[in-house]
Design an enzyme around this catalytic site. Structure first.
Site, mmCIF file in Angstrom:
data_model
loop_
_atom_site.group_PDB
_atom_site.id
_atom_site.type_symbol
_atom_site.label_atom_id
_atom_site.label_comp_id
_atom_site.label_asym_id
_atom_site.label_seq_id
_atom_site.Cartn_x
_atom_site.Cartn_y
_atom_site.Cartn_z
ATOM 1 N N HIS A 102 -60.740 -39.917 31.876
ATOM 2 C CA HIS A 102 -62.505 -39.216 33.005
ATOM 3 C C HIS A 102 -63.802 -40.658 32.461
ATOM 4 C CE1 HIS A 102 -65.655 -36.334 31.295
ATOM 5 N NE2 HIS A 102 -66.017 -36.332 32.978
ATOM 6 N N HIS B 82 -71.502 -34.402 38.577
ATOM 7 C CA HIS B 82 -70.317 -33.556 39.132
ATOM 8 C C HIS B 82 -69.731 -33.026 40.322
ATOM 9 C CE1 HIS B 82 -69.366 -33.898 34.287
ATOM 10 N NE2 HIS B 82 -68.016 -34.293 35.004
ATOM 11 N N ARG C 60 -84.773 -42.209 32.750
ATOM 12 C CA ARG C 60 -83.023 -42.030 31.857
ATOM 13 C C ARG C 60 -82.822 -41.706 31.312
ATOM 14 N NH1 ARG C 60 -78.147 -40.799 32.796
ATOM 15 N NH2 ARG C 60 -76.699 -42.419 32.401
ATOM 16 N N CYS D 135 -82.696 -50.422 32.029
ATOM 17 C CA CYS D 135 -81.904 -49.574 31.955
ATOM 18 C C CYS D 135 -80.599 -50.314 32.690
ATOM 19 C CB CYS D 135 -81.174 -48.218 32.802
ATOM 20 S SG CYS D 135 -80.348 -47.791 32.627
ATOM 21 N N TYR E 38 -71.791 -48.036 28.397
ATOM 22 C CA TYR E 38 -72.650 -49.013 28.106
ATOM 23 C C TYR E 38 -72.443 -50.911 27.532
ATOM 24 C CZ TYR E 38 -76.199 -45.935 29.055
ATOM 25 O OH TYR E 38 -76.822 -44.387 29.854
HETATM 26 C C1 HEM Z 1 -68.314 -38.542 34.797
HETATM 27 C C2 HEM Z 1 -64.795 -36.094 36.501
HETATM 28 C C3 HEM Z 1 -65.469 -32.697 33.071
HETATM 29 C C4 HEM Z 1 -68.969 -35.285 31.606
HETATM 30 C C5 HEM Z 1 -67.529 -38.014 35.439
HETATM 31 C C6 HEM Z 1 -67.505 -38.353 36.837
HETATM 32 C C7 HEM Z 1 -66.256 -37.913 37.241
HETATM 33 C C8 HEM Z 1 -66.002 -37.111 36.205
HETATM 34 C C9 HEM Z 1 -65.080 -38.360 38.253
HETATM 35 C C10 HEM Z 1 -67.829 -39.807 37.871
HETATM 36 C C11 HEM Z 1 -68.806 -39.599 38.282
HETATM 37 C C12 HEM Z 1 -69.991 -40.681 38.804
HETATM 38 O O1 HEM Z 1 -70.690 -41.200 38.115
HETATM 39 O O2 HEM Z 1 -70.400 -40.839 39.995
HETATM 40 C C13 HEM Z 1 -64.599 -35.207 35.580
HETATM 41 C C14 HEM Z 1 -63.502 -34.318 36.207
HETATM 42 C C15 HEM Z 1 -63.379 -33.000 34.841
HETATM 43 C C16 HEM Z 1 -64.627 -33.507 33.937
HETATM 44 C C17 HEM Z 1 -62.286 -34.351 37.169
HETATM 45 C C18 HEM Z 1 -62.628 -31.346 34.479
HETATM 46 C C19 HEM Z 1 -61.481 -31.668 35.109
HETATM 47 C C20 HEM Z 1 -66.548 -32.838 32.637
HETATM 48 C C21 HEM Z 1 -66.669 -31.861 31.432
HETATM 49 C C22 HEM Z 1 -67.709 -32.352 31.130
HETATM 50 C C23 HEM Z 1 -68.136 -34.090 31.452
HETATM 51 C C24 HEM Z 1 -65.986 -30.975 31.019
HETATM 52 C C25 HEM Z 1 -68.784 -32.639 29.787
HETATM 53 C C26 HEM Z 1 -68.824 -31.911 28.380
HETATM 54 C C27 HEM Z 1 -69.153 -36.088 32.039
HETATM 55 C C28 HEM Z 1 -69.954 -37.125 31.430
HETATM 56 C C29 HEM Z 1 -69.986 -38.422 32.729
HETATM 57 C C30 HEM Z 1 -69.246 -37.612 32.912
HETATM 58 C C31 HEM Z 1 -71.345 -37.156 30.509
HETATM 59 C C32 HEM Z 1 -71.267 -39.624 32.523
HETATM 60 C C33 HEM Z 1 -72.217 -39.569 33.580
HETATM 61 C C34 HEM Z 1 -72.608 -41.173 33.388
HETATM 62 O O3 HEM Z 1 -73.665 -40.988 32.217
HETATM 63 O O4 HEM Z 1 -72.747 -41.687 34.149
HETATM 64 N N1 HEM Z 1 -66.944 -37.199 35.236
HETATM 65 N N2 HEM Z 1 -65.461 -34.596 34.680
HETATM 66 N N3 HEM Z 1 -66.653 -34.166 32.526
HETATM 67 N N4 HEM Z 1 -68.599 -36.220 33.207
HETATM 68 FE FE1 HEM Z 1 -66.897 -35.043 33.873
HETATM 69 N N1 MTE Z 2 -81.843 -41.184 24.046
HETATM 70 C C1 MTE Z 2 -81.704 -39.569 24.385
HETATM 71 N N2 MTE Z 2 -82.062 -39.338 22.749
HETATM 72 N N3 MTE Z 2 -81.102 -39.395 25.092
HETATM 73 C C2 MTE Z 2 -81.050 -40.160 26.150
HETATM 74 O O1 MTE Z 2 -80.470 -39.245 27.007
HETATM 75 N N4 MTE Z 2 -81.133 -42.271 26.826
HETATM 76 C C3 MTE Z 2 -81.311 -44.091 26.884
HETATM 77 C C4 MTE Z 2 -82.542 -44.033 26.023
HETATM 78 N N5 MTE Z 2 -82.849 -43.038 25.237
HETATM 79 C C5 MTE Z 2 -81.975 -41.699 26.236
HETATM 80 C C6 MTE Z 2 -81.985 -42.227 24.037
HETATM 81 C C7 MTE Z 2 -81.184 -44.753 28.477
HETATM 82 S S1 MTE Z 2 -79.708 -44.900 28.780
HETATM 83 C C8 MTE Z 2 -82.183 -44.881 28.188
HETATM 84 S S2 MTE Z 2 -82.340 -46.067 29.788
HETATM 85 C C9 MTE Z 2 -83.352 -45.203 27.926
HETATM 86 O O2 MTE Z 2 -83.607 -44.458 27.002
HETATM 87 C C10 MTE Z 2 -84.231 -45.126 28.737
HETATM 88 O O3 MTE Z 2 -85.656 -44.484 28.091
HETATM 89 P P1 MTE Z 2 -87.177 -43.398 29.326
HETATM 90 O O4 MTE Z 2 -86.503 -42.484 30.097
HETATM 91 O O5 MTE Z 2 -87.971 -43.824 28.922
HETATM 92 O O6 MTE Z 2 -86.971 -44.868 30.400
#
Ligand code: HEM
Ligand code: MTE
Length: 467
Positions: A40, A65, A137, A184, A322
């Site tokens: 994931h 998602h 962001r 970023c 990151y």
């Molecule tokens: C990112 C799939 C469940 C939180 C992603 C991505 C995929 C994915 C493919 C990348 C998407 C992209 O960047 O285009 C799935 C699948 C799940 C699932 C198939 C369940 C079967 C969850 C759950 C959570 C979660 C339950 C939170 C509680 C996140 C987060 C990201 C992410 C935080 C990263 C976003 C980022 O910073 O780029 N997931 N996810 N996911 N997912 Fe999930």
């Molecule tokens: N701080 C908190 N608490 N939550 C966040 O999601 N995002 C981070 C950082 N600080 C973030 C955070 C990221 S990935 C970036 S690039 C910068 O905040 C973006 O700052 P800006 O939204 O003021 O441009």
């Protein structure tokens, strides 16, 4: 094909761990996602929050998602359907209902959480980016913080916790102002995706902006809490926690090396002002960290707590995101423990005008852009080519010139040059050189990485020449 077996929500609820297998529901369908947990992109701990229950409340929080490629991935894990009497959707509120209004000119990469960049041609119109256009962001909903009851917690040596209100911070510590560019890690990620798909938001060239930040020095606050510079000798880290929390109660967090915060001349701020205005909600109201020269992710917004630790922040964003990897590493082989967290960023530049695909008249052309490097390394030169890199000219740099080793903000640049008389198309290229004579790599392929971070190859814009 054969009909899927039918399960109750109770039966799904028995599959909550890798040992019992991990099941989830989405709509009226049941999925066994055990084999996807380790893969994931959002981390193992996040996906396990949904184990045994419905995905909807979590995906309402992380709208990344709601894309076809995610649903397609999920479909591969289908094992059953919910019994008809249990198919009604779990009810939920919109966790983003309290987000602030935003400027309509922003190009939105994701609405929930809110991620947006200004149009490139507006980005370099002014040296300081207006607050409303500054890239945003967020990983989570914007927390509603009441200034009157706000207290910053600072953990001192021995675990004693100091609580500081905003008026106390402003009264006790001298005000310090610094012009700092934030970038970023994913800026220009879309260029990397064109080489090979990466996971992450498709940022253009404008996930970077500059402001004059006002606040107190982190080193003054840490000194007040009882830390001296001598701790810098050890391998210590200053950890930050935001007040934005996910459904599992985990706050956004990050850390920086202790010496970055405490070194002589350290300009790390706890900022309450942005371009002379109160910090806007999207940018961390009422208080955020500004770490000059360091990747955006460490600049924690809505700052709730500061502590000093032998370990880096345990946060997902410090440990499992990151970070940079070899082009040889992909999601099936990645081990996040093997790479250091990104801190100082490499040298960067991009063209903001003309726009890709534009038509420019023959005669003379003005090319504009920005250039910046991490770690306080100033930009000493920007080279521009109109013929794909065969011949070069040196651009004129504008904007604040900051001290050596403390060049925290970008330079804007421009070049006015004759358009070659026989050219029907121009392949415009820019590249910057920083104070350590670091240069940008010429192509994207050798720096491709699965998360699409640190995308700093020569920037190229192709335009057509016509009356
Ligand atoms: C990112 C799939 C469940 C939180 C992603 C991505 C995929 C994915 C493919 C990348 C998407 C992209 O960047 O285009 C799935 C699948 C799940 C699932 C198939 C369940 C079967 C969850 C759950 C959570 C979660 C339950 C939170 C509680 C996140 C987060 C990201 C992410 C935080 C990263 C976003 C980022 O910073 O780029 N997931 N996810 N996911 N997912 Fe999930
Ligand atoms: N701080 C908190 N608490 N939550 C966040 O999601 N995002 C981070 C950082 N600080 C973030 C955070 C990221 S990935 C970036 S690039 C910068 O905040 C973006 O700052 P800006 O939204 O003021 O441009």
């Amino acid at each position: 094909g054969a009909p899927y077996p039918v399960f109750t929500r109770q039966e799904v609820g028995r599959h909550r761990s890798l040992a019992e297998r991990v099941w989830v529901t989405y709509g009226h369908e049941v999925f066994d996602i055990t084999d996807f947990v380790e893969l994931h992109p959002g981390g193992k701990s996040k996906i396990l929050l949904a184990a045994g229950g419905a995905l909807e409340p979590f995906w309402a929080m992380y709208a990344v998602h709601s894309q076809e490629h995610v649903l397609q991935l999920l479909r591969a894990y289908k094992v059953g359907e919910l019994s008809p009497e249990q198919q009604s959707q779990p009810t939920q509120g919109d966790p983003y209902a309290g987000d602030p209004p935003r400027h309509p000119a922003l190009k939105v990469n994701s609405l929930k959480p809110f991620n947006a960049e200004p149009p490139a041609e507006l980005l370099t119109e002014t040296y300081l980016t207006p607050n409303q256009l500054f890239f945003k962001r967020n990983h989570l909903p914007v927390p509603a913080v009441a200034a009157a009851s706000y207290r910053l917690q600072v953990e001192g040596p021995g675990g004693r916790v100091l609580e500081l209100s905003l008026p106390e911070l402003k009264r006790r510590f001298p005000k310090h102002e610094v012009t700092v560019t934030l970038q970023c890690a994913g800026n220009r990620r879309s260029e990397m995706s064109r080489v090979r798909q990466v996971k992450g938001l498709e940022w253009g060239v404008a996930a970077i902006s500059t402001a004059r930040w006002g606040g107190v020095r982190l080193r003054d606050v840490l000194a007040h809490a009882g830390y001296g510079e001598e701790e810098a000798a050890g391998e210590q880290h200053v950890c930050f926690e935001g007040l934005d929390k996910d459904l599992g109660g985990a706050a956004y967090g990050a850390s920086i090396p202790f010496r970055t915060a405490m070194g002589r001349g350290a300009d790390v701020l706890l900022a309450y002002e942005m371009n002379g205005e109160e910090l806007p909600r999207d940018h961390g109201y009422p208080l955020r960290v500004v770490v000059p020269g360091v990747v955006g992710a460490r600049n924690v917004k809505w700052l709730g707590r500061v502590s000093v630790s032998r370990e880096e922040s345990p946060s997902h964003w410090q440990q499992n995101d990151y970070k940079g990897f070899s082009p040889a590493v992909d999601w099936d082989t990645v081990d996040f423990t093997t790479a250091p967290a990104i801190q100082e960023l490499p040298v960067q530049s991009a063209i903001t005008a003309p726009a890709p695909g534009a038509t420019v008249p023959p005669g003379e052309l003005t090319v504009k852009g920005y250039a910046w490097s991490g770690g306080g390394r100033g930009v000493v030169r920007v080279d521009v080519s109109l013929d794909g890199g065969r011949t070069w000219r040196v651009a004129e740099l504008t904007g604040e010139e900051q001290g050596p080793g403390r060049a925290w903000a970008w330079r804007l640049w421009q070049l006015t040059a004759p358009v070659p008389p026989d050219a029907a198309e121009l392949d415009i290229v820019c590249k910057a050189v920083d104070a350590s004579y670091n240069v940008q790599p010429d192509t994207v392929e050798p720096i491709w990485n699965l998360r699409g971070v640190l995308s700093n190859a020569w920037h190229r814009v192709r335009v057509t020449v016509a009356e």
